[in-house]
Motif scaffolding. Structure first.
Motif, PDB file in Angstrom:
ATOM      1  N   UNK A 175      75.839 -26.024  69.428  1.00  0.00           N
ATOM      2  CA  UNK A 175      75.873 -26.938  70.577  1.00  0.00           C
ATOM      3  C   UNK A 175      77.100 -26.681  71.456  1.00  0.00           C
ATOM      4  N   UNK A 176      76.948 -26.962  72.777  1.00  0.00           N
ATOM      5  CA  UNK A 176      78.045 -26.809  73.721  1.00  0.00           C
ATOM      6  C   UNK A 176      78.559 -28.179  74.154  1.00  0.00           C
ATOM      7  N   UNK A 177      79.851 -28.403  73.965  1.00  0.00           N
ATOM      8  CA  UNK A 177      80.458 -29.666  74.390  1.00  0.00           C
ATOM      9  C   UNK A 177      80.791 -29.585  75.883  1.00  0.00           C
ATOM     10  N   UNK A 178      80.350 -30.566  76.678  1.00  0.00           N
ATOM     11  CA  UNK A 178      80.704 -30.614  78.108  1.00  0.00           C
ATOM     12  C   UNK A 178      82.121 -31.139  78.286  1.00  0.00           C
ATOM     13  N   UNK A 191      96.065 -33.304  68.915  1.00  0.00           N
ATOM     14  CA  UNK A 191      97.120 -32.500  68.292  1.00  0.00           C
ATOM     15  C   UNK A 191      96.663 -31.899  66.961  1.00  0.00           C
ATOM     16  N   UNK A 192      95.947 -32.698  66.188  1.00  0.00           N
ATOM     17  CA  UNK A 192      95.466 -32.226  64.884  1.00  0.00           C
ATOM     18  C   UNK A 192      94.404 -31.139  65.006  1.00  0.00           C
ATOM     19  N   UNK A 193      93.647 -31.172  66.111  1.00  0.00           N
ATOM     20  CA  UNK A 193      92.502 -30.261  66.242  1.00  0.00           C
ATOM     21  C   UNK A 193      92.659 -29.243  67.364  1.00  0.00           C
ATOM     22  N   UNK A 194      93.914 -29.054  67.820  1.00  0.00           N
ATOM     23  CA  UNK A 194      94.187 -28.178  68.949  1.00  0.00           C
ATOM     24  C   UNK A 194      93.590 -26.791  68.744  1.00  0.00           C
ATOM     25  N   UNK A 195      93.732 -26.274  67.549  1.00  0.00           N
ATOM     26  CA  UNK A 195      93.303 -24.906  67.290  1.00  0.00           C
ATOM     27  C   UNK A 195      91.792 -24.728  67.487  1.00  0.00           C
ATOM     28  N   UNK A 196      90.997 -25.634  66.903  1.00  0.00           N
ATOM     29  CA  UNK A 196      89.544 -25.471  67.051  1.00  0.00           C
ATOM     30  C   UNK A 196      89.095 -25.768  68.482  1.00  0.00           C
ATOM     31  N   UNK A 197      89.808 -26.638  69.194  1.00  0.00           N
ATOM     32  CA  UNK A 197      89.474 -26.910  70.598  1.00  0.00           C
ATOM     33  C   UNK A 197      89.703 -25.660  71.451  1.00  0.00           C
ATOM     34  N   UNK A 198      90.814 -24.995  71.207  1.00  0.00           N
ATOM     35  CA  UNK A 198      91.135 -23.778  71.949  1.00  0.00           C
ATOM     36  C   UNK A 198      90.149 -22.659  71.605  1.00  0.00           C
ATOM     37  N   UNK A 199      89.897 -22.521  70.302  1.00  0.00           N
ATOM     38  CA  UNK A 199      88.996 -21.476  69.817  1.00  0.00           C
ATOM     39  C   UNK A 199      87.605 -21.624  70.415  1.00  0.00           C
ATOM     40  N   UNK A 200      87.100 -22.853  70.530  1.00  0.00           N
ATOM     41  CA  UNK A 200      85.745 -23.087  71.039  1.00  0.00           C
ATOM     42  C   UNK A 200      85.769 -23.302  72.556  1.00  0.00           C
ATOM     43  N   UNK A 201      86.967 -23.185  73.160  1.00  0.00           N
ATOM     44  CA  UNK A 201      87.103 -23.295  74.617  1.00  0.00           C
ATOM     45  C   UNK A 201      86.529 -24.618  75.131  1.00  0.00           C
ATOM     46  N   UNK A 202      86.994 -25.708  74.561  1.00  0.00           N
ATOM     47  CA  UNK A 202      86.439 -27.024  74.889  1.00  0.00           C
ATOM     48  C   UNK A 202      87.353 -27.795  75.842  1.00  0.00           C
TER      49      UNK A 202
END
Lengths: 242, 242
Positions: free
Chosen positions: B29-32, B42-53
């Motif tokens: 799925x793609x998050x808008x 802050x806790x999830x910065x890495x996965x947000x960056x990785x998935x370009x969200x």
């Protein structure tokens, strides 16, 4: 919460709607008082007289005031919680529920037990209350036919269960149920929706069972089955060769 | 209703809570847009960056305003509804749902299908919407792994299903499933919670099946199984010898 207090203090519970009220009237339960529209009372006069039920005619406005539903449905009955005098039949299958929290799950488990001829269910004291309206509704009337007991599970398992009764438990690391010797009688323990069977209860289990998942493309898919679906599949496995 | 209109017009749906948002991020799925507390970001910065969200920090007050939950839970994501390009795999088991109305049932059926390796579910157009929050929650993440299609069932069954595919249907007057020849592939139709399979759809069924009830003391017990419990038992029967 208000309703739960009512049940504990007055030892009565409330059912609403035509279908469930008729099931109650036809069952072993005793109605304390019934409130209904004149139309409903006229239609059901015979069974009210036959069962010797005390009733009051109410207007839609009055019913709305005592109902907990958004759209009250013609009839509401206040029912005595029965003292269960039945003995648990250990020569049949008995379900044991460890901390089932979801009302829909408990109701559906009771309905499923009824389908598979299980007559006794033992709930841990921390399971959701049988007389919660959502539980009763999900049973689709089966709560009038299945005995549901509440006990301290550890004490029940250690003190009340005969030594020759096999205790099965559903675990995510259990043994393939298809390859397990399943007796025609025994206790089957189903655990909490997210935590499973508690450690103390798990210590009393003789046979750890699992409905195995079908693994596709090497991925492990979903983590678990819903508690009532798992119960249905397990009861199906125990009874399919009867 | 507001949410359903939102889904139809914008082709997006909303998920809330840490668990489901993480599953969405890890899925196809793609998050808008994602709205979350600073702490969560802050806790999830890495996965947000990785998935370009794309994300926005919000305060508890702001989250409460956009949330549909009574107790909003740190993070909310607006997600694109994907166009499903997948072809239905008729050489596997395929579930077909005729007018399933209860969100908990649809979600639990998807979760159960995932457990038993069913990859495709075809819903009639009048089934409850997949992106209803209660449906998504009941799937426990399985909606990211199972393809759910919506079709006019009659047209689908008559025009899209290859002639050699066996169509099974669950009926209260069906044949004992334990004594039915169950193939490794085929369509399995599950009907509406109270009305069962509609007459027009029933006409297309080749094999009518039933999970038999255990009759005690000559009484006929409960009228039926819950739709998701029945689905679980049926899928168990089809796959238990794989």
């Amino acid at each position: 919460m208000q309703q739960l207090k009512f049940r504990k203090v007055f030892n009565e519970f409330v059912v609403e709607g035509e279908k469930i009220v008729k099931e109650i009237i036809d069952s072993k339960y005793r109605v304390s008082t019934l409130f209904a529209f004149e139309e409903w009372i006229n239609e059901n006069q015979q069974s009210l007289t036959l069962a010797d039920i005390l009733y009051e005619k109410v207007s839609p406005k009055e019913l709305a005031r005592i109902s907990s539903l958004k759209s009250p449905n013609k009839v509401l009955a206040v029912v005595r919680i029965p003292g269960i005098s039945a003995e648990i039949q250990f020569d049949n299958l008995v379900l044991v529920l460890d901390d089932i929290q979801d009302p829909g799950n408990l109701g559906t488990i009771i309905r499923t037990a009824d389908w598979f001829g299980v007559q006794d269910i033992v709930c841990s004291n921390d399971c959701v209350d049988l007389y919660n309206p959502k539980v009763l509704q999900s049973t689709m009337g089966s709560f009038t036919r299945v005995n549901v007991f509440y006990h301290d599970l550890i004490r029940f398992l250690k003190e009340r269960v005969p030594a020759d009764v096999v205790v099965y438990g559903s675990f995510l690391d259990g043994k393939n149920i298809y390859k397990t010797d399943l007796k025609k009688s025994g206790l089957i323990i189903i655990g909490n929706e997210s935590k499973g069977i508690s450690e103390e209860v798990a210590n009393v289990v003789h046979k750890r069972i699992l409905v195995p998942a079908i693994v596709q493309n090497g991925s492990s898919n979903t983590e678990s089955l819903n508690a009532s679906v798992a119960t249905g599949i397990i009861l199906n496995e125990f009874t399919r060769n009867l």
